[in-house]
Design a protein around this motif. Structure first.
Motif, mmCIF file in Angstrom:
data_model
loop_
_atom_site.group_PDB
_atom_site.id
_atom_site.type_symbol
_atom_site.label_atom_id
_atom_site.label_comp_id
_atom_site.label_asym_id
_atom_site.label_seq_id
_atom_site.Cartn_x
_atom_site.Cartn_y
_atom_site.Cartn_z
ATOM 1 N N ALA A 111 0.684 -1.173 0.022
ATOM 2 C CA ALA A 111 -0.260 0.098 -0.082
ATOM 3 C C ALA A 111 1.007 1.302 0.130
ATOM 4 O O ALA A 111 0.628 2.173 -0.879
ATOM 5 C CB ALA A 111 -1.012 -0.071 1.107
ATOM 6 N N LEU A 112 1.970 1.207 0.727
ATOM 7 C CA LEU A 112 2.790 2.234 0.881
ATOM 8 C C LEU A 112 3.746 2.445 -0.633
ATOM 9 O O LEU A 112 3.599 3.886 -0.726
ATOM 10 C CB LEU A 112 3.768 2.320 1.892
ATOM 11 C CG LEU A 112 3.548 2.277 3.238
ATOM 12 C CD1 LEU A 112 4.865 2.041 4.241
ATOM 13 C CD2 LEU A 112 2.849 3.707 3.668
ATOM 14 N N ARG B 215 0.858 4.007 -2.989
ATOM 15 C CA ARG B 215 0.309 5.391 -2.730
ATOM 16 C C ARG B 215 1.064 6.575 -3.081
ATOM 17 O O ARG B 215 2.363 6.593 -2.996
ATOM 18 C CB ARG B 215 0.357 5.659 -1.113
ATOM 19 C CG ARG B 215 -0.669 6.904 -0.828
ATOM 20 C CD ARG B 215 0.025 7.446 0.455
ATOM 21 N NE ARG B 215 1.387 8.034 0.314
ATOM 22 C CZ ARG B 215 2.050 8.740 -0.389
ATOM 23 N NH1 ARG B 215 1.419 9.496 -1.054
ATOM 24 N NH2 ARG B 215 3.376 9.001 -0.222
ATOM 25 N N ASN C 20 -3.655 5.637 2.628
ATOM 26 C CA ASN C 20 -3.433 4.148 2.460
ATOM 27 C C ASN C 20 -4.252 3.365 2.376
ATOM 28 O O ASN C 20 -4.469 2.065 1.620
ATOM 29 C CB ASN C 20 -2.191 3.792 3.772
ATOM 30 C CG ASN C 20 -0.805 4.443 3.106
ATOM 31 O OD1 ASN C 20 -0.412 4.154 2.060
ATOM 32 N ND2 ASN C 20 -0.291 5.019 4.079
ATOM 33 N N THR D 152 -6.000 3.533 -0.940
ATOM 34 C CA THR D 152 -5.156 2.618 -1.504
ATOM 35 C C THR D 152 -5.363 1.139 -1.711
ATOM 36 O O THR D 152 -5.544 0.406 -2.929
ATOM 37 C CB THR D 152 -3.572 2.886 -1.608
ATOM 38 O OG1 THR D 152 -3.207 4.235 -1.400
ATOM 39 C CG2 THR D 152 -2.685 2.082 -2.280
#
Length: 191
Positions: free
Chosen positions: A6-7, A10, A127, A130
């Motif tokens: 997710a990081l 994003r 996040n 996302t």
């Protein structure tokens, strides 16, 4: 999708459009859950959000553009207006003040703590969006729009508008930004 996935996924996404399959109830529940789970110093709970969907979000961005004499970047504005929605982030300054009265030793720090908590809510929600395959970006038009935002959405005077986050389906993914080498950002001492 893992947390790191997710990081990595994003980014500040500006080319957005409506995802017709978006489950608004799922988005509302997710944002509520993230707010409940985001930490806040002294359990202050000063974050306040307004969630705008569809036409309410489009109208919001039309008014933001008007506040800037219709001079917002046209491509970005099209993405903001084309998105499924927009989240307005506020800090309840009355909560901050009251906690300062209860804990005088920390009085001058509570504004900073509230800003930290709001930032954590912003990135946690970003996040979380996302993980639903939605893109977003964080905007800061607050000072020029705060007066009419408070009037239009009947926001208490003690709320301070700090950010706006349009979100929707990504049309054209943003390119990754250059990062400093990790050793320039992280220093480690052991023993």
């Amino acid at each position: 999708m893992t947390f790191i996935d997710a990081l990595q996924k994003r980014h500040s996404e500006y080319a957005l459009e409506k995802d017709p399959s978006l489950d608004k109830e799922q988005v509302k529940a997710l944002i509520g859950e993230v707010l409940d789970l985001t930490p806040d110093a002294f359990n202050m709970q000063s974050q306040r959000l307004i969630l705008l969907f569809d036409q309410a979000s489009e109208d919001f961005w039309d008014e933001v553009n008007a506040s800037y004499d219709n001079k917002l970047d046209k491509e970005k504005l099209a993405g903001f207006k084309g998105a499924n929605g927009t989240i307005l982030y506020f800090i309840d300054q009355k909560t901050v003040h009251n906690l300062g009265e209860s804990f005088p030793l920390y009085k001058d720090a509570f504004g900073v703590y509230a800003t930290h908590a709001n930032g954590m809510a912003q990135i946690n929600i970003w996040n979380a969006l996302t993980t639903l395959n939605l893109g977003a970006s964080l905007q800061h038009y607050g000072p020029a729009i705060e007066t009419w935002v408070k009037e239009r959405y009947q926001v208490p005077e003690d709320y301070q508008l700090v950010a706006q986050m349009p979100f929707g389906k990504v049309v054209t993914p943003a390119e990754a930004k250059e990062k400093l080498p990790r050793q320039e950002k992280l220093t480690v001492f052991e023993h």
